[in-house]
Design an enzyme around this catalytic site. Structure first.
Site, PDB file in Angstrom:
ATOM      1  N   GLU A 116      53.277  17.881  46.645  1.00 29.74           N
ATOM      2  CA  GLU A 116      52.542  17.595  47.877  1.00 29.74           C
ATOM      3  C   GLU A 116      53.215  16.529  48.730  1.00 29.74           C
ATOM      4  O   GLU A 116      53.231  16.596  49.947  1.00 29.74           O
ATOM      5  CB  GLU A 116      51.123  17.122  47.549  1.00 29.74           C
ATOM      6  CG  GLU A 116      50.220  18.196  47.007  1.00 29.74           C
ATOM      7  CD  GLU A 116      48.845  17.647  46.685  1.00 29.74           C
ATOM      8  OE1 GLU A 116      48.283  16.936  47.533  1.00 29.74           O
ATOM      9  OE2 GLU A 116      48.349  17.927  45.594  1.00 29.74           O
TER      10      GLU A 116
ATOM     11  N   ASP B 166      49.192  18.086  42.919  1.00 30.31           N
ATOM     12  CA  ASP B 166      48.419  17.125  42.117  1.00 30.31           C
ATOM     13  C   ASP B 166      47.536  17.812  41.078  1.00 30.31           C
ATOM     14  O   ASP B 166      47.033  18.924  41.315  1.00 30.31           O
ATOM     15  CB  ASP B 166      47.553  16.254  43.030  1.00 30.31           C
ATOM     16  CG  ASP B 166      48.372  15.237  43.808  1.00 30.31           C
ATOM     17  OD1 ASP B 166      49.539  15.021  43.448  1.00 30.31           O
ATOM     18  OD2 ASP B 166      47.839  14.670  44.787  1.00 30.31           O
TER      19      ASP B 166
ATOM     20  N   ASP C 164      44.485  18.140  40.120  1.00 31.75           N
ATOM     21  CA  ASP C 164      43.042  18.132  40.322  1.00 31.75           C
ATOM     22  C   ASP C 164      42.664  19.383  41.109  1.00 31.75           C
ATOM     23  O   ASP C 164      43.501  20.243  41.373  1.00 31.75           O
ATOM     24  CB  ASP C 164      42.579  16.853  41.028  1.00 31.75           C
ATOM     25  CG  ASP C 164      43.299  16.611  42.347  1.00 31.75           C
ATOM     26  OD1 ASP C 164      43.945  17.553  42.862  1.00 31.75           O
ATOM     27  OD2 ASP C 164      43.218  15.489  42.882  1.00 31.75           O
TER      28      ASP C 164
ATOM     29  N   GLU D 184      41.859  19.802  44.267  1.00 32.05           N
ATOM     30  CA  GLU D 184      42.572  19.916  45.541  1.00 32.05           C
ATOM     31  C   GLU D 184      44.000  20.386  45.308  1.00 32.05           C
ATOM     32  O   GLU D 184      44.511  21.243  46.026  1.00 32.05           O
ATOM     33  CB  GLU D 184      42.566  18.570  46.272  1.00 32.05           C
ATOM     34  CG  GLU D 184      41.226  18.133  46.798  1.00 32.05           C
ATOM     35  CD  GLU D 184      40.691  19.030  47.901  1.00 32.05           C
ATOM     36  OE1 GLU D 184      41.492  19.514  48.728  1.00 32.05           O
ATOM     37  OE2 GLU D 184      39.476  19.266  47.920  1.00 32.05           O
TER      38      GLU D 184
ATOM     39  N   TYR E 186      48.120   9.542  37.116  1.00 34.68           N
ATOM     40  CA  TYR E 186      47.412  10.024  38.304  1.00 34.68           C
ATOM     41  C   TYR E 186      46.121   9.235  38.507  1.00 34.68           C
ATOM     42  O   TYR E 186      45.339   9.047  37.579  1.00 34.68           O
ATOM     43  CB  TYR E 186      47.108  11.511  38.162  1.00 34.68           C
ATOM     44  CG  TYR E 186      46.629  12.151  39.436  1.00 34.68           C
ATOM     45  CD1 TYR E 186      47.357  12.045  40.615  1.00 34.68           C
ATOM     46  CD2 TYR E 186      45.441  12.877  39.465  1.00 34.68           C
ATOM     47  CE1 TYR E 186      46.926  12.635  41.785  1.00 34.68           C
ATOM     48  CE2 TYR E 186      44.993  13.483  40.633  1.00 34.68           C
ATOM     49  CZ  TYR E 186      45.741  13.355  41.787  1.00 34.68           C
ATOM     50  OH  TYR E 186      45.303  13.944  42.952  1.00 34.68           O
TER      51      TYR E 186
ATOM     52  N   ARG F 184      43.479   9.788  40.521  1.00 32.61           N
ATOM     53  CA  ARG F 184      42.206  10.449  40.832  1.00 32.61           C
ATOM     54  C   ARG F 184      41.741  11.171  39.578  1.00 32.61           C
ATOM     55  O   ARG F 184      42.136  12.303  39.316  1.00 32.61           O
ATOM     56  CB  ARG F 184      42.369  11.411  42.008  1.00 32.61           C
ATOM     57  CG  ARG F 184      42.679  10.702  43.315  1.00 32.61           C
ATOM     58  CD  ARG F 184      42.704  11.651  44.501  1.00 32.61           C
ATOM     59  NE  ARG F 184      42.977  10.925  45.729  1.00 32.61           N
ATOM     60  CZ  ARG F 184      44.197  10.734  46.232  1.00 32.61           C
ATOM     61  NH1 ARG F 184      45.244  11.237  45.611  1.00 32.61           N
ATOM     62  NH2 ARG F 184      44.373  10.056  47.347  1.00 32.61           N
TER      63      ARG F 184
ATOM     64  N   HIS G 149      42.886  15.493  31.845  1.00 31.88           N
ATOM     65  CA  HIS G 149      43.609  14.357  32.405  1.00 31.88           C
ATOM     66  C   HIS G 149      43.544  13.161  31.470  1.00 31.88           C
ATOM     67  O   HIS G 149      42.889  13.168  30.439  1.00 31.88           O
ATOM     68  CB  HIS G 149      42.996  13.948  33.747  1.00 31.88           C
ATOM     69  CG  HIS G 149      43.171  14.976  34.805  1.00 31.88           C
ATOM     70  ND1 HIS G 149      42.650  14.828  36.050  1.00 31.88           N
ATOM     71  CD2 HIS G 149      43.814  16.168  34.811  1.00 31.88           C
ATOM     72  CE1 HIS G 149      42.951  15.884  36.786  1.00 31.88           C
ATOM     73  NE2 HIS G 149      43.652  16.703  36.048  1.00 31.88           N
TER      74      HIS G 149
END
Length: 697
Positions: free
Chosen positions: A7, A83, A85, A87, A297, A299, A343
């Site tokens: 990203e 990423d 997640d 999104e 990460y 988030r 995660h």
């Protein structure tokens, strides 16, 4: 050639150093597609066909997509490494759709940290895009689009508010409801008495507990004076001592919300600033000839730690503090962390990269946040602290006083980390050794009138904690939610606390009046649980959206018919150009007065500019004018506060802080104060080295 797509451009620079020449690493620079504004309601979904979304490439991403398509056609294999997640999963799916390559040529790779080992290990473990995660993200986006478009349009037409949202409006309601609690709070008078007692060189502050008749409350001055008079010539004797040991366990490593809370309370950083700094630490920092991500990460809802990190941290703790300082850690993720269980928590990518070693390569902000993350992760594996609580009862003429203290018997995890206090609490100090029957000389009796306090307003840290407790939104969205409330002028900030504006209160009250069944804590939290179920394949996404839609739209129609319309407001003035009445309207920047004949007549009444605030400080440059506060109305710095000479344009001096009246010894420019920092007004001056970073320039 193999193509790997991430990203962020910063992330691509880090990763391309880990891979050989056979790889090309490119970035999508975030999302490449979004819902169109076509179809019923402009939602970009086909409501009659199970809410199927219709996407289009973002205008500003057409060149990016074109470049990626050309590279994809040339590549023997494509790895989507966005990423880890929802999104990120959705972005990978959008890339897969847009690149139009065969499914066996495209793989999804996931890593929670940007280190050479993690990246190289991820590629052999590539998988297909998880469509359950994609549908969960799509559902969130469609829900937000339907609510945002319908409510925002309604509120703009009726009351001049700028927007509403599924999570944003509930967060605003929390702030407004708290303000109403504060306003309705009935403050009660009470009085405190303290006896200042002497023990060697210590002054001990003993608190009044009860009088000779057993009364524990002093509600007025008269009853307080009676107790004071009763205590004349009293002897203060230790009647009882209770000691009790307790264990304090370390907190788990950071997740997104706890990082934002702790950094807010300890470092005074807002959530947006925390996430920006954490993003840099995650994407990669140049360390000598290596670029490496320093944290995992950022988030995440998971408190899990990898076995590799636990093993390395165990060695580090035992080598540096002793074997009795290691405890280990059992991960037990909270309810609602379904998606993030694969995660890890937020932790350093290497135990060997201590904050002290990394300090030369980090800005001041980066160093502070990295230290917080590093110490919290290590402390989560350390032994409990053992604390001895002491409570002493003191008698004086049959009145009781108490002393409380605590002593750390074994520091354990406190050796490196103490969690910041979000709410104000009284710290207990260590008491000297006392014995039962011991008389303590009185230095002074002090008494003070007090009043019970209303509930605290929300700071960012308190609001994040409340939203997390209630299950509202996702931690990764908290920063954006609070920033939106500020940008919409629904709240102002008073000493780091949220205060609802009149427009914010009006917005919340109208939403509560017409949409209380949708815009409330329980419904919003239940929707988050539903999105989790979709991500696990346990709920059908379009059926959940249909259930919401069929409940929501009748509420919109009712509000459209019955909500009071505040704008435009008719004034008693007339247009000087065409003679028609003037109306007060509400635009993006607040109220303005304009002709009712718009668009034929475009007259807008100009309001006089407010007088600048004078500081009573002579201008250090011209020594004639006075320093005043001004607000920038240009470019990126629009709305920013700065200081200038009152004689502009005759004197064009500007200052980025308040002049102190002194001059720089290096360049003779005026010295200014910015926050707690005093520096030269010239940012090019060498005397400022190290200071500009402190101010986030």
């Amino acid at each position: 050639m193999k193509l790997l797509i991430v990203e962020s451009p910063a992330k691509s620079k880090t990763i391309e150093r880990y891979l050989g020449d056979e790889y090309v690493v490119e970035s999508s620079i975030g999302h490449i597609r979004d819902l169109t504004i076509k179809g019923k309601g402009g939602f970009g979904v086909d409501i009659e066909n199970n809410f199927q979304p219709e996407y289009e490439v973002l205008k500003e991403k057409k060149d990016v997509v074109s470049k990626l398509k050309k590279l994809a056609d040339q590549a023997e294999h494509i790895y989507l490494a966005t990423d880890p997640d929802r999104e990120g999963e959705a972005i990978s799916w959008h890339l897969q759709e847009v690149l139009e390559q065969s499914s066996d040529k495209v793989s999804r790779v996931v890593f929670n940290e940007i280190t050479k080992k993690a990246v190289l290990n991820a590629i052999p473990n590539a998988r297909q895009v998880d469509m359950d995660l994609v549908h969960s993200q799509e559902s969130r986006r469609i829900l937000d689009r339907i609510i945002g478009f319908r409510l925002s349009s309604l509120l703009q037409q009726k009351i001049g508010s700028k927007s509403a949202g599924r999570v944003q409006s509930v967060a605003l309601k929390l702030i407004v409801d708290r303000e109403k609690e504060i306003e309705a709070f009935d403050s009660k008078e009470y009085w405190d008495i303290h006896a200042l007692l002497l023990k060697n060189d210590n002054v001990l502050k003993a608190k009044f507990v009860k009088d000779q008749n057993g009364n524990t409350e002093l509600n007025d001055e008269a009853s307080t004076i009676k107790v004071i008079e009763h205590l004349q010539d009293a002897k203060y004797v230790v009647d009882n001592i209770e000691k009790k040991n307790r264990h304090r366990s370390s907190k788990p490593p950071f997740i997104t919300s706890t990082l934002q809370q702790d950094a807010g309370a300890r470092l005074k950083y807002n959530a947006k600033r925390v996430m920006m700094i954490a993003q840099k630490l995650y994407e990669g920092i140049d360390i000598l000839d290596e670029r490496v991500g320093l944290i995992t990460y950022m988030r995440t809802d998971s408190i899990r730690l990898s076995d590799d990190f636990i093993a390395s941290a165990k060695t580090y703790i035992e080598d540096n503090y002793g074997k009795n300082y290691y405890k280990g850690f059992k991960s037990k993720n909270k309810k609602g962390a379904h998606v993030q269980d694969a995660h890890e928590s937020i932790r350093p990518t290497s135990i060997d990269r201590t904050p002290e070693k990394m300090k030369p390569y980090l800005s001041n902000d980066e160093y502070k946040l990295y230290t917080l993350i590093y110490n919290r992760a290590v402390a989560s594996l350390m032994s409990d602290a053992e604390v001895e609580d002491t409570k002493v009862n003191i008698l004086a003429n049959d009145c009781s006083f108490s002393l409380e203290g605590e002593k750390v018997v074994f520091d354990g995890f406190l050796k490196i980390y103490e969690e910041a206090k979000i709410d104000e609490t009284e710290d207990l100090s260590r008491l000297p050794e006392l014995t039962v029957g011991e008389e303590l000389p009185l230095q002074e009796l002090v008494y003070e009138q007090k009043f019970t306090n209303p509930p605290y307003r929300y700071t960012e840290a308190r609001l994040i904690r409340k939203m997390e407790e209630l299950g509202i939104g996702r931690p990764s969205t908290y920063a954006l939610t609070m920033e939106t409330l500020r940008l919409r002028s629904y709240v102002t900030m008073d000493k780091r606390t949220f205060v609802p504006s009149n427009q914010g209160r009006l917005t919340s009250d109208q939403l509560d009046l017409f949409f209380s069944s949708i815009i409330n804590v329980k419904y919003t939290a239940d929707m988050e649980n539903t999105l989790d179920l979709i991500s696990e394949g346990k709920a059908i996404w379009y059926e959940e959206i249909r259930t919401f839609y069929e409940a929501f739209m009748p509420l919109v129609e009712n509000a459209r018919d019955n909500m009071v319309k505040l704008y435009p407001k008719l004034t008693d003035e007339y247009c000087p150009e065409c003679g028609l009445p003037l109306y007060i309207r509400r635009g993006p920047f607040g109220e303005f007065t304009a002709c009712s004949g718009y668009p034929r007549c475009k007259f807008i009444k100009k309001n006089p500019k407010p007088e600048p605030v004078k500081l009573g400080i002579p201008c250090p440059i011209c020594n004639e004018g006075e320093v005043v506060e001004r607000t920038s109305n240009r470019g990126r710095s629009k709305g920013a506060l700065f200081y200038a000479c009152s004689l502009f344009p005759k004197c064009k001096a500007t200052y980025s802080g308040i002049p102190t009246g002194e001059y720089c010894e290096v360049c003779n420019s005026p010295m200014i104060k910015v926050g707690d920092i005093v520096r030269c007004n010239s940012e090019r001056c060498k005397s400022n080295e190290g200071l500009i970073k402190k101010e986030d320039k």
